[in-house]
Scaffold this active site. Structure first.
Site, PDB file in Angstrom:
ATOM      1  CG  HIS A   1      -1.769  -1.194   1.357  1.00 22.75           C
ATOM      2  ND1 HIS A   1      -1.317  -2.381   1.845  1.00 22.75           N
ATOM      3  CD2 HIS A   1      -3.062  -1.393   1.015  1.00 22.75           C
ATOM      4  CE1 HIS A   1      -2.296  -3.268   1.819  1.00 22.75           C
ATOM      5  NE2 HIS A   1      -3.366  -2.693   1.312  1.00 22.75           N
TER       6      HIS A   1
ATOM      7  CG  ASP B   1      -1.385  -6.438   4.088  1.00 22.80           C
ATOM      8  OD1 ASP B   1      -1.703  -5.456   3.385  1.00 22.80           O
ATOM      9  OD2 ASP B   1      -2.101  -6.890   5.002  1.00 22.80           O
TER      10      ASP B   1
END
Lengths: 444, 317
Positions: free
Chosen positions: A82, A325
């Site tokens: 992200h 992640d």
């Protein structure tokens, strides 16, 4: 002794000629190659590789990089990060995120679609691609959303999004709860040969929870979520996959039950893949300790038994890839009461050593562990990456396998420092990262 | 010449294409050809074949085009026509349907033309009345007169049906037109291909002997006829299809995609068309390629043929 990280310009701004990487232990997990030798690149591509390459010396006119006997691996991929651009550049942006990637030996990062606005339209994909060209130190790919606005109701324009450059579809942390919508998403994406990636969590079951359900949650008085929340969605989706065909990918799988469901589905011949995050095999929910929000992530850290199941899944091939992640958050979102704190940790700069621990502990061979971060990760999203072979992109990671170092999160290149690994002593580190033939990071 | 026995059209009702043999179809198409010629003459209204007969158009679903076509067909044959439009949403459908059938039957019409949103409703109604029931579309199940008029249009344009390759493109899942056309075209010896997004392709449709494609370029390669289907705009923002522009990009018929078909391939559409969604305007309006208006014209003729054939049966029994 820790070396000082040094970044060169983003790779797009360099124009190298031929470069010989000599004195290397060349490791290519896909072909099984593991040999002392050399690699020759020209501009953006690998043009030769082998044990005897440059045995008689490097001809004039070719730049030389002496690898010092270290492992020269295909550049690592992290297929779930992200980077918060657009929308939350204060936490991370493509420049800082890709620097963290380069420092971790990652040459391709695949962004998730939960930016603000979400990546659910062609123009956001195009914006991201443009910004990546201008500012990124590594290759940037991106997911687009499955549904418009990640609302789980209407399909996004998958065909147009693929044409714009998206490599997979996911609503990220918002699982598609409506089975009918999920069925259509799988059917529709199949037409474009694109994977549907699911964060598997039954939101009706996990509602109100903030960590794993177990002795620690009970002790701390925090609402826990049972493993079943993940297993229910994975099982449902596998049933849907059975009727739709196509490719289904489970993001950051973390429970014994879900891994077993994937294992059985693979045995039945379904096209399902999954990835695991390093923290799910390196840590358990005990890490939450006394409300450490740096150990709050979703899926949450699980039990020792689940940790072992993840390692077993990596060993037997049920789990195809390792992905971080990478989820940057600043203190404003993390320094809060546990239940209110944001989910997620940064992971790019610790992925490689945490994964290599599986090798050092004898769980996986070096080829197998690197395979999870190279060609196997690339294959999930059909990326032309993750191999050392003639004609492939010159994305390379030079790894000092034996280097022991102490993680210092304050030294992270990521804008955010939210990681539970501070002061961990780990073994193995990327000492040079090469993207499209150009060195973007070096530990000098 | 061999002596050919006068062909007997042995049906009370027209419910679906499945009831027909090849010979039945040919009989209908031949008679339709006759009516196409008749209808182009100024005195088309003055037939008395159906004089003293009554047709009730019973539409539980709006369809101006089909209803008008049936109405003209009947009137041009001298038949009296009554239109009934029935709201279904607020009533229990099964009960109302049978009640309605009994009521209408008591009025002694010769024909009831029925459109109903539920698959199979027309068959149910046909069991309850003595007169001829003609299916003008039931749910996603069947639309036999549309398939017949499509076949008549193809035959008039290409001179034959057998051996042709016909691609049916679009929302196959919800289409009764597609289902009837598949049956009829296969019966008449055509090769049938279906092209649709995976979400609009019925599960297991290959068992009907059709080839399926999700790529227009592959599916249209060397076809003789491209049969586009209507996309229900109200469904476009549901979860079947992301958007109209995406649909048009991948499944709308434009020059680029049509170029994969045979150079003389004809384009059809049951109408009403959504310009720029399932078909580009320049193709819809290209009289050298588009048979869309012929379909409308031939539609009346086919319905005349059917009414005549069913009426001949009524008089014999």
């Amino acid at each position: 002794m820790t070396g000082a990280p040094q970044f060169t310009a983003p790779y797009q701004q360099q124009k190298p000629g031929k470069i010989a990487y000599i004195n290397a232990r060349v490791v290519d997990p896909e072909s099984g190659l593991d040999t002392k030798g050399a690699v020759l690149t020209e501009r953006e591509l690998i043009i030769d590789v082998g044990a005897n390459l440059f045995a008689d010396g490097v001809p004039e006119g070719i730049d030389v990089v002496d690898c010092g006997g270290h492992v020269l691996s295909p550049g690592l991929l992290d297929i779930q990060v992200h980077f918060r651009e657009p929308g939350e550049e204060g936490k991370e942006d493509l420049a800082s995120g890709s620097k963290a990637a380069a420092a971790g030996g990652v040459t391709t990062a695949v962004c998730m679609a939960n930016t603000k606005p979400p990546i659910d339209s062609v123009h956001v994909v195009e914006f991201l691609k443009k910004r990546a060209r201008e500012t990124s130190f590594v290759n940037i790919e991106t997911y687009a959303t499955i549904t418009k606005g990640m609302r789980g109701e209407e399909l996004s324009e998958m065909g147009l999004l693929k044409e714009a450059g998206a490599v997979g579809f996911s609503d990220d942390g918002l699982p598609v709860m409506n089975s009918r919508v999920m069925r259509r998403a799988m059917e529709y994406a199949k037409m474009f040969n694109m994977p549907i990636a699911q964060h598997a969590e039954d939101l009706t079951l996990s509602h109100g929870s903030c960590m794993n359900e177990g002795p620690t949650s009970t002790k701390l008085g925090l609402e826990g979520v049972p493993n079943a929340a993940e297993a229910i969605i994975v099982s449902r989706d596998l049933h849907l996959l059975e009727i739709t065909g196509g490719h289904y990918h489970v993001l950051h799988i973390s429970t014994r039950q879900a891994i077993e469901a994937v294992r059985q589905a693979k045995a039945r011949g379904l096209n399902v893949t999954c990835e695991a995050a390093p923290h799910h095999f390196a840590l358990t929910d005990q890490m939450v300790g006394s409300f450490r929000t740096f150990a709050k992530m979703n899926p949450p850290l699980r039990s020792q038994e689940d940790c072992e199941a993840v390692i077993e899944g990596l060993k037997d091939g049920t789990i195809d890839a390792i992905a971080t992640d990478h989820a940057p958050h600043g203190p404003a979102h993390k320094r809060l009461p546990f239940a209110s704190a944001a989910y997620g940790i940064v992971g790019l700069e610790t992925m490689l050593p945490l994964a290599l621990q599986l090798y050092h502990d004898g769980h996986l061979s070096l080829l197998d562990v690197l395979g999870k971060m190279t060609y196997q990760a690339a294959d999930i999203l059909k990326l032309n990456a993750g191999r050392i072979a003639k004609g492939k992109p010159a994305d390379l990671t030079l790894i000092d396998l034996g280097r022991e170092w102490s993680v210092d999160t304050l030294q992270f290149s990521s804008k955010s420092k939210n990681a539970p690994f501070d002061a961990f002593v780990v073994k193995g580190r990327a000492v040079r990262t090469v993207v499209r033939g150009k060195t973007v990071f070096e530990l000098v | 010449m061999n002596s050919v026995k006068p062909y007997r059209f042995p049906y009370k009702d027209l419910l679906s294409i499945d009831q027909f043999s090849q010979q039945d179809i040919l009989t209908i198409l031949d008679l339709a050809d006759h009516y196409v010629e008749q209808n182009r003459k100024p005195d088309k209204k003055h037939s008395t074949i159906l004089a003293n007969k009554t047709q009730i158009n019973l539409f539980f679903e709006n369809s101006t085009r089909t209803r008008t076509s049936f109405e003209l067909a009947a009137k041009w044959l001298g038949c009296d026509v009554v239109n009934m439009e029935v709201e279904t949403s607020s009533v229990k459908k099964g009960e109302t349907l049978i009640d309605t059938a009994a009521t209408l039957n008591a009025m002694h019409p010769e024909f009831i033309v029925v459109r109903h949103p539920d698959s199979g409703a027309v068959h149910l109604l046909a069991e309850k009345v003595n007169c001829s029931v003609i299916n003008a579309g039931d749910g996603r199940h069947s639309h036999p007169t549309q398939a017949l008029l499509d076949a008549a249009t193809i035959r008039r344009s290409k001179g034959k049906i057998a051996g042709l390759t016909v691609a049916i493109c679009g929302d196959i899942l919800h289409s009764r037109v597609a289902r009837s056309n598949i049956t009829l075209l296969k019966l008449m010896g055509a090769n049938v291909r279906l092209i649709a997004p995976t979400t609009l392709m019925p599960y297991g449709v290959e068992v009907f002997g059709v080839e399926t494609y999700t790529d227009m370029r592959e599916g249209l390669k060397d076809v003789d006829v491209v049969m586009m289907l209507r996309i229900q705009k109200e469904r476009m923002d549901g979860s079947f299809i992301p958007s109209e522009r995406e649909y048009f990009r991948f499944f709308g018929l434009d020059r680029r995609k049509l170029a994969y078909a045979k150079p003389d391939a004809s384009v059809m559409h049951p109408g009403p068309i959504n310009r720029g969604v399932e078909i580009s305007s320049d193709i819809a309006d290209d009289l050298t390629r588009s048979l869309i208006l012929e379909q409308v014209e031939i539609g009346v003729a086919v319905r005349q043929a059917i009414l005549e054939l069913l009426a001949s049966n009524i008089t014999r029994t």
